[in-house]
Design an enzyme around this catalytic site. Structure first.
Site, PDB file in Angstrom:
ATOM      1  N   ARG A 140      23.444  23.359  22.674  1.00 16.57           N
ATOM      2  CA  ARG A 140      22.803  22.062  22.400  1.00 16.57           C
ATOM      3  C   ARG A 140      23.498  20.924  23.161  1.00 16.57           C
ATOM      4  O   ARG A 140      23.581  19.798  22.685  1.00 16.57           O
ATOM      5  CB  ARG A 140      22.842  21.722  20.908  1.00 16.57           C
ATOM      6  CG  ARG A 140      21.986  22.613  20.037  1.00 16.57           C
ATOM      7  CD  ARG A 140      20.509  22.432  20.379  1.00 16.57           C
ATOM      8  NE  ARG A 140      19.645  22.920  19.329  1.00 16.57           N
ATOM      9  CZ  ARG A 140      19.228  24.166  19.182  1.00 16.57           C
ATOM     10  NH1 ARG A 140      19.618  25.087  20.044  1.00 16.57           N
ATOM     11  NH2 ARG A 140      18.413  24.503  18.206  1.00 16.57           N
ATOM     12  N   SER A 180      15.754  20.908  13.672  1.00 15.62           N
ATOM     13  CA  SER A 180      17.115  20.981  13.119  1.00 15.62           C
ATOM     14  C   SER A 180      17.742  19.599  13.162  1.00 15.62           C
ATOM     15  O   SER A 180      17.797  18.983  14.231  1.00 15.62           O
ATOM     16  CB  SER A 180      17.994  21.907  13.962  1.00 15.62           C
ATOM     17  OG  SER A 180      17.518  23.224  13.923  1.00 15.62           O
ATOM     18  N   GLU A 200      22.305  16.608  15.246  1.00 17.62           N
ATOM     19  CA  GLU A 200      21.871  16.842  16.624  1.00 17.62           C
ATOM     20  C   GLU A 200      20.792  15.827  16.997  1.00 17.62           C
ATOM     21  O   GLU A 200      20.508  15.605  18.174  1.00 17.62           O
ATOM     22  CB  GLU A 200      21.434  18.296  16.802  1.00 17.62           C
ATOM     23  CG  GLU A 200      19.983  18.561  16.742  1.00 17.62           C
ATOM     24  CD  GLU A 200      19.608  19.884  17.354  1.00 17.62           C
ATOM     25  OE1 GLU A 200      19.719  20.003  18.576  1.00 17.62           O
ATOM     26  OE2 GLU A 200      19.178  20.793  16.619  1.00 17.62           O
TER      27      GLU A 200
END
Ligand code: EPU
Length: 364
Positions: A173, A247, A355
Site C-alpha cells: 500500500r 479498507s 490508509e
C-alpha cells in the site's frame, strides 16, 4: 481538452457518499492537457493542488478543499507493440492505460483477452492512476507487479516525467507517489505488462472454493476474476449501495521483538476484560517482520459494534468504515476512526494507521 470548474461539487467523484467540494476542479485527459493548462492558466496550479483518482480512498474532513483538484478523466487503453518472447518462453503483452480508466474495466479488458496478472484485482473501486499511487492489492496480488512505467506531469517544472517501476518504490500500500517529493506530480498514464502464460493465484481463502468444479488447469483469468468478484461481494459492501472508502486501515507490520510485546499486552487485556485469549493472528514477512490483520485486531478488541452518528464498521469486514445510512459526516468517520484506534491500541499496543487519505480544507 481540459475542463475547469470553480467551486466544484466532488461528492459524485468520491465513494464515501459524504458531501465534498473544492475551490477549483480541473478534469484532464492527457499530459498534453496539463501542459496546456500550465501554459494557459498557470495560476490554477501554483498553489495547493490535490490529485484525485477514483475518490475511493479519500475523506474530505471539512467537506471542502480550498485548492485545485486535478482529476484525470482519460480512459483509453492501447496495446503496445508485442514484446519478444522471454527466456522462459513467456509472452508478455504491454498495455498503455490512461490514469482515469477504471481499474475494474482494465481487469475486464485484460481477463477477457486471456491475459494474466490483474485477475485477482477484480471489483476494486477506483481508477488506474489511483491504483498506481496506492499499489492496491487483494487476494495475493498487488498492482505494482504488473506496472512497468508511470508517466506524470510535474506541475512545478511543467515537464512530463517518466518513472520506471523501480523508481515508483512500491511496497505494501505504498509508492513514491505517496511521498511529499511526489506531491506535485499528476499521473497521466500507466503502462502494465501482462502475461499470456497461465499463473493462477488461488491460495487465498475462498477463491478456490468460489471456482467450484473448475480445476486449476482449467482456470482462466476471466473465471478467476469472476470468483474474486463473488468472494468480495460476500465480504465487502457494494459501493453502489453503501458509502465507504474500502479498507480504512492498513494491516500493521511490526518488528519481531515488538510482536512479543503485542502478545503480552493482548494477554493482559484478555485477563482484565474477561475476553477469551486466542493467539494473535499473524504471519512473518519475507524480511522477517510480523504482519498482522487489522480486521482481526479490530474484531478481537471488540470494536465491531462501535458506531458514531451514521458511521459504523462493516460487519463482515470491520476494516471498512461505512456511511451506513448515507447520513454520516466526516466528523463521524474520524471519530469512529479514533475510537477504533484507541481500543486496538489498548488491546494490542498497536496504533492502526489509516490508509484513507484525509484532506483538510487547506492542507498547509
Ligand atoms: N477477520 C476477522 N473478523 C472479521 C473479518 C475478518 O477476524 O470480521 C480476519 C480473518 O481472520 C481474515 C483476516 O481478517 O483471515 C483478513 O481478512 P481479509 O481476507 O478480508 O483481508 P484483509 O487483510 O483484512 C486485505 C486488503 C483488502 C483486500 C483483502 C483481500 C488491506 C488494508 N486490505 O484485507 O483490500 O480486499 O486483503 O485480499 O490490505 C481495500 O484496500 O479497500 C481492500 C478491501
Amino acid at each position: 481538452m481540459y475542463k475547469v470548474t470553480h467551486n466544484a461539487d466532488l461528492t459524485r467523484l468520491t465513494t464515501f457518499g459524504i458531501t465534498a467540494g473544492c475551490g477549483c476542479l480541473v478534469e484532464y485527459e492527457s499530459l498534453e492537457d496539463l501542459r496546456l493548462l500550465a501554459e494557459e492558466q498557470p495560476g490554477l496550479i501554483q498553489g495547493e493542488v490535490f490529485n484525485l483518482g477514483g475518490g475511493s480512498n479519500v475523506l474530505f474532513l471539512d467537506g471542502w478543499y480550498a485548492g485545485t483538484v486535478l482529476h484525470c478523466v482519460g480512459e483509453d487503453v492501447s496495446e503496445l507493440a508485442p514484446e519478444a518472447i522471454s527466456d522462459t518462453g513467456e509472452v508478455f503483452v504491454g498495455l498503455r492505460v490512461q490514469a482515469g480508466a477504471k481499474l475494474d474495466n482494465l481487469v475486464d479488458y485484460s481477463t477477457h483477452r486471456g491475459l494474466w496478472g490483474l485477475e485477482n484485482l477484480a471489483a476494486i473501486p477506483g481508477c488506474v492512476g489511483g491504483a498506481a499511487v496506492q499499489n492496491v492489492g487483494a487476494y495475493g496480488a498487488e498492482f505494482a507487479r504488473c506496472v512497468t512505467k508511470v508517466r506524470a506531469f510535474d506541475i512545478d517544472t511543467r515537464h512530463p516525467v517518466e518513472l520506471s517501476v523501480g523508481q515508483c518504490e512500491y511496497g505494501y500500500r505504498h509508492s513514491f507517489f505517496k511521498t511529499a517529493a511526489a506531491a506535485r506530480l499528476a499521473i497521466c498514464e500507466v503502462e502494465v505488462r501482462l502475461s499470456a502464460k497461465a499463473a493462477p493465484r488461488l491460495g487465498y481463502s475462498g477463491i478456490r472454493e468460489a471456482l467450484g468444479d473448475v480445476t486449476d488447469d482449467a482456470a482462466t483469468p476471466a473465471l478467476i476474476a469472476a470468483a474474486v468478484r463473488e468472494v468480495r461481494s460476500a465480504k465487502l459492501p457494494d459501493p453502489a449501495e453503501v458509502g465507504s472508502a474500502g479498507s480504512y486501515f492498513k494491516n500493521p507490520v511490526v518488528e519481531a521483538p515488538y510482536f512479543r510485546k503485542v502478545e503480552d499486552v493482548w494477554r493482559a487485556f484478555c485477563g482484565r476484560c474477561g475476553t477469551a485469549y486466542v493467539p494473535v493472528q499473524h504471519h512473518t514477512t519475507d524480511d522477517g517482520r510480523v504482519k498482522l490483520s487489522a480486521a482481526w485486531l479490530i474484531d478481537k478488541a471488540g470494536c465491531k459494534p462501535f458506531s458514531v452518528g451514521g458511521a459504523s464498521l462493516w460487519p463482515a469486514q470491520p476494516l471498512v468504515i461505512v456511511n451506513r445510512d448515507g447520513h454520516a459526516t466526516a466528523a463521524d468517520i474520524l471519530s469512529l476512526q479514533n475510537r477504533v484506534q484507541d481500543r486496538v491500541e489498548e488491546a494490542f499496543a498497536i496504533r492502526l494507521e489509516p490508509e484513507v487519505v484525509r484532506l483538510s480544507a487547506a492542507m498547509r
